[in-house]
Design a protein around this motif. Structure first.
Motif, PDB file in Angstrom:
ATOM      1  N   LEU A 186       0.759  -1.208   0.116  1.00 24.50           N
ATOM      2  CA  LEU A 186       0.073  -0.100  -0.044  1.00 24.50           C
ATOM      3  C   LEU A 186       0.785   1.436   0.078  1.00 24.50           C
ATOM      4  O   LEU A 186       0.445   2.267  -0.595  1.00 24.50           O
ATOM      5  CB  LEU A 186      -0.949  -0.072   0.978  1.00 24.50           C
ATOM      6  CG  LEU A 186      -2.067  -1.158   1.226  1.00 24.50           C
ATOM      7  CD1 LEU A 186      -2.800  -1.012   2.325  1.00 24.50           C
ATOM      8  CD2 LEU A 186      -2.835  -0.869  -0.402  1.00 24.50           C
ATOM      9  N   GLN A 187       1.875   1.244   0.462  1.00 24.52           N
ATOM     10  CA  GLN A 187       2.930   2.257   0.447  1.00 24.52           C
ATOM     11  C   GLN A 187       3.791   2.449  -0.776  1.00 24.52           C
ATOM     12  O   GLN A 187       4.366   3.323  -0.909  1.00 24.52           O
ATOM     13  CB  GLN A 187       3.909   2.331   1.788  1.00 24.52           C
ATOM     14  CG  GLN A 187       3.207   2.677   3.138  1.00 24.52           C
ATOM     15  CD  GLN A 187       4.210   2.261   4.055  1.00 24.52           C
ATOM     16  OE1 GLN A 187       5.381   1.624   4.051  1.00 24.52           O
ATOM     17  NE2 GLN A 187       3.841   2.475   5.423  1.00 24.52           N
ATOM     18  N   GLY A 188       3.632   1.407  -1.620  1.00 25.39           N
ATOM     19  CA  GLY A 188       4.246   1.585  -2.848  1.00 25.39           C
ATOM     20  C   GLY A 188       5.760   1.020  -2.863  1.00 25.39           C
ATOM     21  O   GLY A 188       6.503   1.061  -3.607  1.00 25.39           O
ATOM     22  N   VAL A 189       6.124   0.532  -1.595  1.00 26.20           N
ATOM     23  CA  VAL A 189       7.510   0.074  -1.398  1.00 26.20           C
ATOM     24  C   VAL A 189       7.724  -1.495  -2.576  1.00 26.20           C
ATOM     25  O   VAL A 189       8.771  -1.679  -3.207  1.00 26.20           O
ATOM     26  CB  VAL A 189       7.801  -0.303   0.014  1.00 26.20           C
ATOM     27  CG1 VAL A 189       9.131  -0.964   0.148  1.00 26.20           C
ATOM     28  CG2 VAL A 189       7.674   0.683   0.901  1.00 26.20           C
ATOM     29  N   SER A 190       6.597  -2.130  -2.326  1.00 26.28           N
ATOM     30  CA  SER A 190       6.709  -3.446  -3.228  1.00 26.28           C
ATOM     31  C   SER A 190       6.123  -3.186  -4.518  1.00 26.28           C
ATOM     32  O   SER A 190       5.000  -2.536  -4.448  1.00 26.28           O
ATOM     33  CB  SER A 190       6.112  -4.500  -2.547  1.00 26.28           C
ATOM     34  OG  SER A 190       6.863  -4.845  -1.284  1.00 26.28           O
ATOM     35  N   GLU A 191       6.671  -3.561  -5.591  1.00 25.93           N
ATOM     36  CA  GLU A 191       6.052  -3.312  -7.002  1.00 25.93           C
ATOM     37  C   GLU A 191       5.362  -4.809  -7.262  1.00 25.93           C
ATOM     38  O   GLU A 191       5.907  -5.423  -8.303  1.00 25.93           O
ATOM     39  CB  GLU A 191       7.169  -3.117  -7.979  1.00 25.93           C
ATOM     40  CG  GLU A 191       7.786  -1.669  -7.975  1.00 25.93           C
ATOM     41  CD  GLU A 191       8.546  -1.310  -8.767  1.00 25.93           C
ATOM     42  OE1 GLU A 191       8.781  -1.902 -10.024  1.00 25.93           O
ATOM     43  OE2 GLU A 191       9.531  -0.304  -8.625  1.00 25.93           O
ATOM     44  N   ILE A 192       4.198  -4.678  -6.827  1.00 24.47           N
ATOM     45  CA  ILE A 192       3.301  -6.131  -7.241  1.00 24.47           C
ATOM     46  C   ILE A 192       2.122  -5.269  -7.953  1.00 24.47           C
ATOM     47  O   ILE A 192       1.413  -4.299  -7.408  1.00 24.47           O
ATOM     48  CB  ILE A 192       2.789  -6.700  -5.907  1.00 24.47           C
ATOM     49  CG1 ILE A 192       4.193  -7.050  -4.943  1.00 24.47           C
ATOM     50  CG2 ILE A 192       1.945  -7.680  -6.074  1.00 24.47           C
ATOM     51  CD1 ILE A 192       3.943  -7.406  -3.859  1.00 24.47           C
ATOM     52  N   SER A 193       1.870  -6.088  -9.103  1.00 27.53           N
ATOM     53  CA  SER A 193       0.513  -5.505  -9.826  1.00 27.53           C
ATOM     54  C   SER A 193      -0.582  -5.789  -9.262  1.00 27.53           C
ATOM     55  O   SER A 193      -0.835  -6.650  -8.632  1.00 27.53           O
ATOM     56  CB  SER A 193       0.775  -6.026 -11.401  1.00 27.53           C
ATOM     57  OG  SER A 193       0.367  -7.481 -11.249  1.00 27.53           O
ATOM     58  N   SER A 194      -1.820  -4.996  -9.470  1.00 30.16           N
ATOM     59  CA  SER A 194      -3.109  -5.361  -8.906  1.00 30.16           C
ATOM     60  C   SER A 194      -3.564  -6.714  -9.245  1.00 30.16           C
ATOM     61  O   SER A 194      -4.249  -7.339  -8.895  1.00 30.16           O
ATOM     62  CB  SER A 194      -3.994  -4.155  -8.841  1.00 30.16           C
ATOM     63  OG  SER A 194      -4.055  -3.848 -10.426  1.00 30.16           O
ATOM     64  N   LYS A 195      -3.153  -7.073 -10.842  1.00 28.04           N
ATOM     65  CA  LYS A 195      -3.856  -8.166 -11.370  1.00 28.04           C
ATOM     66  C   LYS A 195      -3.104  -9.590 -10.733  1.00 28.04           C
ATOM     67  O   LYS A 195      -3.572 -10.607 -10.585  1.00 28.04           O
ATOM     68  CB  LYS A 195      -3.263  -8.292 -12.887  1.00 28.04           C
ATOM     69  CG  LYS A 195      -4.056  -7.284 -13.505  1.00 28.04           C
ATOM     70  CD  LYS A 195      -4.457  -7.958 -14.926  1.00 28.04           C
ATOM     71  CE  LYS A 195      -5.128  -6.908 -15.758  1.00 28.04           C
ATOM     72  NZ  LYS A 195      -6.669  -6.757 -15.559  1.00 28.04           N
ATOM     73  N   ASP A 196      -1.694  -9.136 -10.343  1.00 24.64           N
ATOM     74  CA  ASP A 196      -1.209 -10.437  -9.495  1.00 24.64           C
ATOM     75  C   ASP A 196      -1.773 -10.542  -8.349  1.00 24.64           C
ATOM     76  O   ASP A 196      -2.054 -11.688  -7.910  1.00 24.64           O
ATOM     77  CB  ASP A 196       0.297 -10.199  -9.325  1.00 24.64           C
ATOM     78  CG  ASP A 196       0.994 -10.262 -10.613  1.00 24.64           C
ATOM     79  OD1 ASP A 196       0.657 -11.098 -11.388  1.00 24.64           O
ATOM     80  OD2 ASP A 196       2.186  -9.703 -10.697  1.00 24.64           O
TER      81      ASP A 196
ATOM     82  N   LYS B  74       2.411 -19.804  -9.426  1.00 23.53           N
ATOM     83  CA  LYS B  74       1.391 -21.124  -9.397  1.00 23.53           C
ATOM     84  C   LYS B  74       0.046 -20.610  -9.714  1.00 23.53           C
ATOM     85  O   LYS B  74      -0.765 -21.180 -10.464  1.00 23.53           O
ATOM     86  CB  LYS B  74       1.247 -21.840  -8.000  1.00 23.53           C
ATOM     87  CG  LYS B  74       2.420 -22.570  -7.514  1.00 23.53           C
ATOM     88  CD  LYS B  74       2.256 -23.164  -6.310  1.00 23.53           C
ATOM     89  CE  LYS B  74       3.628 -23.476  -5.577  1.00 23.53           C
ATOM     90  NZ  LYS B  74       3.252 -23.681  -4.343  1.00 23.53           N
ATOM     91  N   ALA B  75      -0.410 -19.275  -9.318  1.00 23.64           N
ATOM     92  CA  ALA B  75      -1.729 -18.889  -9.470  1.00 23.64           C
ATOM     93  C   ALA B  75      -1.897 -18.356 -10.923  1.00 23.64           C
ATOM     94  O   ALA B  75      -3.228 -18.369 -11.448  1.00 23.64           O
ATOM     95  CB  ALA B  75      -2.073 -17.659  -8.390  1.00 23.64           C
ATOM     96  N   LYS B  76      -0.855 -17.917 -11.374  1.00 23.49           N
ATOM     97  CA  LYS B  76      -1.244 -17.198 -13.052  1.00 23.49           C
ATOM     98  C   LYS B  76      -1.864 -18.048 -13.952  1.00 23.49           C
ATOM     99  O   LYS B  76      -2.574 -17.478 -14.734  1.00 23.49           O
ATOM    100  CB  LYS B  76       0.276 -16.533 -13.341  1.00 23.49           C
ATOM    101  CG  LYS B  76       0.387 -15.184 -12.846  1.00 23.49           C
ATOM    102  CD  LYS B  76       1.546 -14.617 -13.486  1.00 23.49           C
ATOM    103  CE  LYS B  76       1.714 -13.267 -13.158  1.00 23.49           C
ATOM    104  NZ  LYS B  76       2.672 -12.653 -13.579  1.00 23.49           N
ATOM    105  N   PRO B  77      -1.306 -19.325 -14.326  1.00 28.35           N
ATOM    106  CA  PRO B  77      -2.007 -20.030 -15.418  1.00 28.35           C
ATOM    107  C   PRO B  77      -3.393 -20.081 -15.031  1.00 28.35           C
ATOM    108  O   PRO B  77      -4.063 -20.124 -15.964  1.00 28.35           O
ATOM    109  CB  PRO B  77      -1.203 -21.271 -14.999  1.00 28.35           C
ATOM    110  CG  PRO B  77       0.061 -21.193 -14.650  1.00 28.35           C
ATOM    111  CD  PRO B  77      -0.316 -19.733 -13.461  1.00 28.35           C
TER     112      PRO B  77
END
Length: 80
Positions: free
Chosen positions: A28-38, A64-67
Motif C-alpha cells: 500500500l505504501q508502494g515499496v513493493s512493486e506488485i501489480s493489482s492483477k497479480d 502457481k496462480a497465474k496459469p
C-alpha cells in the motif's frame, strides 16, 4: 464508478487479506512493486488469511496462480 471497478476492488481486497500486515503495508505504501492483477490472481487460490509474509513467498504463489487465473480470463490461453 462501474460495477467492474467494484468487482476488481473486491478481488484486490480479498487478495490483500492473504498478506501479512507488514507485507500489506509495503504494498500500500508502494515499496513493493506488485501489480493489482497479480494480487487479484490470489483470490482463486486456497491460501489462508495473513499467510503470505514476504515477496519471495508471494512470487512463488503468484507463479502457481497465474496459469489458472489467466486461463479463466482467456480460455484459449494454453492453445497459443
Amino acid at each position: 464508478m462501474s460495477s467492474r471497478t467494484i468487482k476488481n476492488d473486491g478481488k484486490f481486497a480479498d487478495g490483500m487479506s492473504k498478506f501479512s500486515e507488514s507485507l500489506r503495508k509495503e504494498v500500500l505504501q508502494g515499496v513493493s512493486e506488485i501489480s493489482s492483477k497479480d494480487i487479484q490472481a490470489l483470490v482463486n487460490e486456497e491460501i489462508d488469511k495473513d499467510s503470505i509474509d514476504s515477496i519471495d513467498n508471494l512470487s512463488s504463489v503468484i507463479d502457481k496462480a497465474k496459469p489458472s487465473y489467466y486461463q479463466l480470463k482467456n480460455p484459449n490461453f494454453y492453445s497459443k
